[in-house]
Write a protein that holds these residues in place. Structure first.
Motif, PDB file in Angstrom:
ATOM      1  N   PRO A 162     -47.391  49.955  37.504  1.00 44.46           N
ATOM      2  CA  PRO A 162     -47.304  48.621  38.087  1.00 44.46           C
ATOM      3  C   PRO A 162     -45.960  48.485  38.794  1.00 44.46           C
ATOM      4  CG  PRO A 162     -46.805  48.528  35.763  1.00 44.46           C
ATOM      5  CD  PRO A 162     -47.223  49.949  36.049  1.00 44.46           C
ATOM      6  N   ARG A 163     -45.725  47.355  39.414  1.00 46.57           N
ATOM      7  CA  ARG A 163     -44.406  47.064  39.979  1.00 46.57           C
ATOM      8  C   ARG A 163     -43.404  46.947  38.833  1.00 46.57           C
ATOM      9  NH1 ARG A 163     -41.526  42.347  40.623  1.00 46.57           N
ATOM     10  NH2 ARG A 163     -43.279  41.242  39.680  1.00 46.57           N
ATOM     11  N   ILE A 164     -42.275  47.631  38.975  1.00 48.80           N
ATOM     12  CA  ILE A 164     -41.198  47.598  37.990  1.00 48.80           C
ATOM     13  C   ILE A 164     -39.963  47.021  38.669  1.00 48.80           C
ATOM     14  CG2 ILE A 164     -39.714  48.964  36.475  1.00 48.80           C
ATOM     15  CD1 ILE A 164     -41.990  51.046  36.359  1.00 48.80           C
ATOM     16  N   ASP A 165     -39.397  45.984  38.078  1.00 43.44           N
ATOM     17  CA  ASP A 165     -38.223  45.325  38.638  1.00 43.44           C
ATOM     18  C   ASP A 165     -36.985  45.785  37.865  1.00 43.44           C
ATOM     19  OD1 ASP A 165     -36.239  43.607  39.563  1.00 43.44           O
ATOM     20  OD2 ASP A 165     -37.541  41.838  39.577  1.00 43.44           O
ATOM     21  N   PHE A 166     -36.047  46.432  38.545  1.00 39.97           N
ATOM     22  CA  PHE A 166     -34.833  46.911  37.884  1.00 39.97           C
ATOM     23  C   PHE A 166     -34.111  45.793  37.146  1.00 39.97           C
ATOM     24  CE2 PHE A 166     -33.651  50.949  40.535  1.00 39.97           C
ATOM     25  CZ  PHE A 166     -34.870  51.504  40.199  1.00 39.97           C
ATOM     26  N   ALA A 167     -34.186  44.565  37.667  1.00 43.68           N
ATOM     27  CA  ALA A 167     -33.422  43.456  37.102  1.00 43.68           C
ATOM     28  C   ALA A 167     -33.951  43.008  35.745  1.00 43.68           C
ATOM     29  CB  ALA A 167     -33.409  42.280  38.073  1.00 43.68           C
ATOM     30  N   THR A 168     -35.230  43.210  35.495  1.00 43.75           N
ATOM     31  CA  THR A 168     -35.826  42.720  34.249  1.00 43.75           C
ATOM     32  C   THR A 168     -36.375  43.842  33.371  1.00 43.75           C
ATOM     33  OG1 THR A 168     -37.942  42.376  35.398  1.00 43.75           O
ATOM     34  CG2 THR A 168     -36.433  40.508  35.295  1.00 43.75           C
ATOM     35  N   ALA A 169     -36.323  45.077  33.831  1.00 45.66           N
ATOM     36  CA  ALA A 169     -36.872  46.201  33.067  1.00 45.66           C
ATOM     37  C   ALA A 169     -36.005  46.507  31.845  1.00 45.66           C
ATOM     38  CB  ALA A 169     -36.978  47.437  33.962  1.00 45.66           C
ATOM     39  N   ALA A 170     -36.604  47.216  30.890  1.00 42.62           N
ATOM     40  CA  ALA A 170     -35.916  47.556  29.637  1.00 42.62           C
ATOM     41  C   ALA A 170     -35.191  48.897  29.786  1.00 42.62           C
ATOM     42  CB  ALA A 170     -36.922  47.615  28.489  1.00 42.62           C
ATOM     43  N   TRP A 171     -33.957  48.843  30.260  1.00 40.40           N
ATOM     44  CA  TRP A 171     -33.127  50.049  30.336  1.00 40.40           C
ATOM     45  C   TRP A 171     -32.754  50.489  28.920  1.00 40.40           C
ATOM     46  CZ3 TRP A 171     -31.198  52.062  35.149  1.00 40.40           C
ATOM     47  CH2 TRP A 171     -31.537  51.316  36.274  1.00 40.40           C
ATOM     48  N   GLN A 172     -32.598  51.807  28.760  1.00 40.50           N
ATOM     49  CA  GLN A 172     -32.217  52.353  27.462  1.00 40.50           C
ATOM     50  C   GLN A 172     -30.879  53.073  27.596  1.00 40.50           C
ATOM     51  OE1 GLN A 172     -35.519  54.937  26.550  1.00 40.50           O
ATOM     52  NE2 GLN A 172     -36.821  53.242  25.876  1.00 40.50           N
ATOM     53  N   ARG A 173     -29.930  52.733  26.752  1.00 38.94           N
ATOM     54  CA  ARG A 173     -28.604  53.358  26.820  1.00 38.94           C
ATOM     55  C   ARG A 173     -28.600  54.641  26.009  1.00 38.94           C
ATOM     56  NH1 ARG A 173     -23.495  49.672  27.158  1.00 38.94           N
ATOM     57  NH2 ARG A 173     -24.678  49.372  29.083  1.00 38.94           N
ATOM     58  N   ASN A 174     -28.116  55.726  26.627  1.00 39.01           N
ATOM     59  CA  ASN A 174     -28.072  56.998  25.905  1.00 39.01           C
ATOM     60  C   ASN A 174     -26.729  57.178  25.216  1.00 39.01           C
ATOM     61  OD1 ASN A 174     -26.217  57.920  27.824  1.00 39.01           O
ATOM     62  ND2 ASN A 174     -27.716  59.158  28.934  1.00 39.01           N
ATOM     63  N   GLU A 175     -26.554  58.342  24.604  1.00 40.23           N
ATOM     64  CA  GLU A 175     -25.368  58.565  23.786  1.00 40.23           C
ATOM     65  C   GLU A 175     -24.085  58.672  24.612  1.00 40.23           C
ATOM     66  OE1 GLU A 175     -27.332  62.697  24.297  1.00 40.23           O
ATOM     67  OE2 GLU A 175     -27.862  60.559  24.320  1.00 40.23           O
ATOM     68  N   PHE A 176     -24.221  58.800  25.943  1.00 40.03           N
ATOM     69  CA  PHE A 176     -23.050  58.912  26.812  1.00 40.03           C
ATOM     70  C   PHE A 176     -22.663  57.577  27.454  1.00 40.03           C
ATOM     71  CE2 PHE A 176     -25.350  63.033  27.060  1.00 40.03           C
ATOM     72  CZ  PHE A 176     -24.435  63.787  26.330  1.00 40.03           C
ATOM     73  N   GLY A 177     -23.380  56.512  27.104  1.00 41.23           N
ATOM     74  CA  GLY A 177     -23.079  55.220  27.673  1.00 41.23           C
ATOM     75  C   GLY A 177     -23.721  54.958  29.013  1.00 41.23           C
ATOM     76  N   VAL A 178     -24.725  55.752  29.358  1.00 36.93           N
ATOM     77  CA  VAL A 178     -25.463  55.594  30.619  1.00 36.93           C
ATOM     78  C   VAL A 178     -26.795  54.913  30.328  1.00 36.93           C
ATOM     79  CG1 VAL A 178     -26.617  56.820  32.493  1.00 36.93           C
ATOM     80  CG2 VAL A 178     -24.398  57.602  31.680  1.00 36.93           C
ATOM     81  N   ASP A 179     -27.148  53.928  31.127  1.00 33.91           N
ATOM     82  CA  ASP A 179     -28.441  53.273  30.992  1.00 33.91           C
ATOM     83  C   ASP A 179     -29.494  54.065  31.769  1.00 33.91           C
ATOM     84  OD1 ASP A 179     -27.324  51.214  29.505  1.00 33.91           O
ATOM     85  OD2 ASP A 179     -26.917  49.996  31.280  1.00 33.91           O
ATOM     86  N   MET A 180     -30.619  54.348  31.113  1.00 30.12           N
ATOM     87  CA  MET A 180     -31.714  55.106  31.739  1.00 30.12           C
ATOM     88  C   MET A 180     -32.954  54.238  31.810  1.00 30.12           C
ATOM     89  SD  MET A 180     -31.400  58.994  30.284  1.00 30.12           S
ATOM     90  CE  MET A 180     -32.512  59.552  31.588  1.00 30.12           C
ATOM     91  N   LEU A 181     -33.678  54.369  32.919  1.00 29.07           N
ATOM     92  CA  LEU A 181     -34.942  53.663  33.094  1.00 29.07           C
ATOM     93  C   LEU A 181     -35.985  54.679  33.525  1.00 29.07           C
ATOM     94  CD1 LEU A 181     -36.492  50.992  33.135  1.00 29.07           C
ATOM     95  CD2 LEU A 181     -35.759  50.687  35.515  1.00 29.07           C
ATOM     96  N   TRP A 182     -36.907  54.996  32.608  1.00 29.79           N
ATOM     97  CA  TRP A 182     -37.969  55.941  32.916  1.00 29.79           C
ATOM     98  C   TRP A 182     -39.037  55.206  33.730  1.00 29.79           C
ATOM     99  CZ3 TRP A 182     -36.785  60.804  31.899  1.00 29.79           C
ATOM    100  CH2 TRP A 182     -35.827  61.056  30.920  1.00 29.79           C
ATOM    101  N   LEU A 183     -39.352  55.719  34.897  1.00 25.93           N
ATOM    102  CA  LEU A 183     -40.199  54.995  35.844  1.00 25.93           C
ATOM    103  C   LEU A 183     -41.609  55.565  35.945  1.00 25.93           C
ATOM    104  CD1 LEU A 183     -37.445  54.557  38.566  1.00 25.93           C
ATOM    105  CD2 LEU A 183     -38.462  52.728  37.183  1.00 25.93           C
ATOM    106  N   SER A 184     -41.723  56.870  36.129  1.00 27.16           N
ATOM    107  CA  SER A 184     -43.048  57.469  36.312  1.00 27.16           C
ATOM    108  C   SER A 184     -43.021  58.905  35.824  1.00 27.16           C
ATOM    109  CB  SER A 184     -43.446  57.428  37.798  1.00 27.16           C
ATOM    110  OG  SER A 184     -44.626  58.150  38.027  1.00 27.16           O
TER     111      SER A 184
END
Length: 261
Positions: free
Chosen positions: A10-32
């Motif tokens: 579906p359409r995924i909006d970066f502003a409202t999606a559930a980003w996940q923070r990894n052990e290095f302090g980087v937010d990841m968003l798995w898209l497809s």
């Protein structure tokens, strides 16, 4: 055989999606992701003054990157700025002092599962990207990096003056000729473009017959298929339907051939 249904989202909006923070302090968003071969697209959101503790490595598939905002680097020889597009051939070794000075978001697409190979036999001091082949022979590689904002807008094949494009990789509207690439990179794109649709456009989403798209909105506002589209909206296998553009819409698109059957 690849099909848009294998990865359609579906359409995924970066502003409202559930980003996940990894052990290095980087937010990841798995898209497809294709569950069959592991090909994946994801976004990384890095903070300012970030340093990533990664060794030199490569993937055994093609990669495409798009710097959505801010900055990121895989080395200090070729840092990326907003709007930069990066294409990597299979076997490209990279990674030296990875990180970000001001923070940003980068979109990464791997054409097969993420099989990372670390490669410690690299030049010292680090001099930039290079390739290794199946016999482990190293040769220099200039990264394919384009600053999309420096490319001229060209008329879309459909002939509508309100639709224009910047070709980033491949030939727009044409299948890539190196068929052997799909053996190791089944989700290699046929071509990648920036697409601009002017305000006031009201019609079908521009595209190319025989191809389907992976799309990220980089600027503008529109309603597509009845849904709001604006900067930071993403979809694999779309969008589709009626496109009503309020302010000039700019889209980063990777295009894939439709396959029979």
């Amino acid at each position: 055989m690849r099909s848009p249904e294998a990865r359609r989202t579906p359409r995924i909006d970066f502003a409202t999606a559930a980003w996940q923070r990894n052990e290095f302090g980087v937010d990841m968003l798995w898209l497809s992701r294709d569950p069959g071969n592991g090909a994946v697209t994801f976004a990384l959101r890095t903070p300012a003054d970030f340093h990533y503790p990664e060794r030199q490595h490569f993937y055994d598939c093609e990669e495409e990157l798009f710097q959505f905002e801010g900055d990121f680097r895989h080395d200090r020889v070729h840092p990326y700025r907003a709007g930069d597009y990066v294409y990597r051939r299979v076997g490209t070794v990279y990674g030296d002092d990875e990180g970000s000075d001001g923070g940003g978001i980068i979109l990464a697409s791997l054409a097969r599962e993420m099989r990372r190979h670390h490669f410690d036999d690299h030049p010292r001091p680090w001099t930039g990207h290079y390739l290794v082949d199946q016999r482990w022979n190293a040769r220099l590689e200039q990264p394919y990096v384009l600053s999309s904002g420096t490319l001229p807008w060209q008329t879309h094949d459909g002939g509508d003056a309100r639709v224009s494009l910047r070709t980033l990789h491949g030939n727009a509207g044409r299948r890539r000729g190196d068929e052997a690439v799909f053996a190791h990179s089944p989700w290699a794109s046929d071509f990648s473009v920036m697409l601009r649709i002017e305000a006031g456009y009201d019609g079908p989403v521009p595209g190319w017959p025989g191809f389907f798209a992976e799309t990220l909105a980089c600027a503008g506002r529109a309603r597509i298929g009845g849904e709001p589209w604006h900067r930071g909206c993403y979809q694999f296998g779309g969008p589709a339907g009626r496109c009503e553009v309020e302010t000039p819409l700019e889209l980063y698109c990777r295009l894939f051939r439709q396959q029979a059957g």
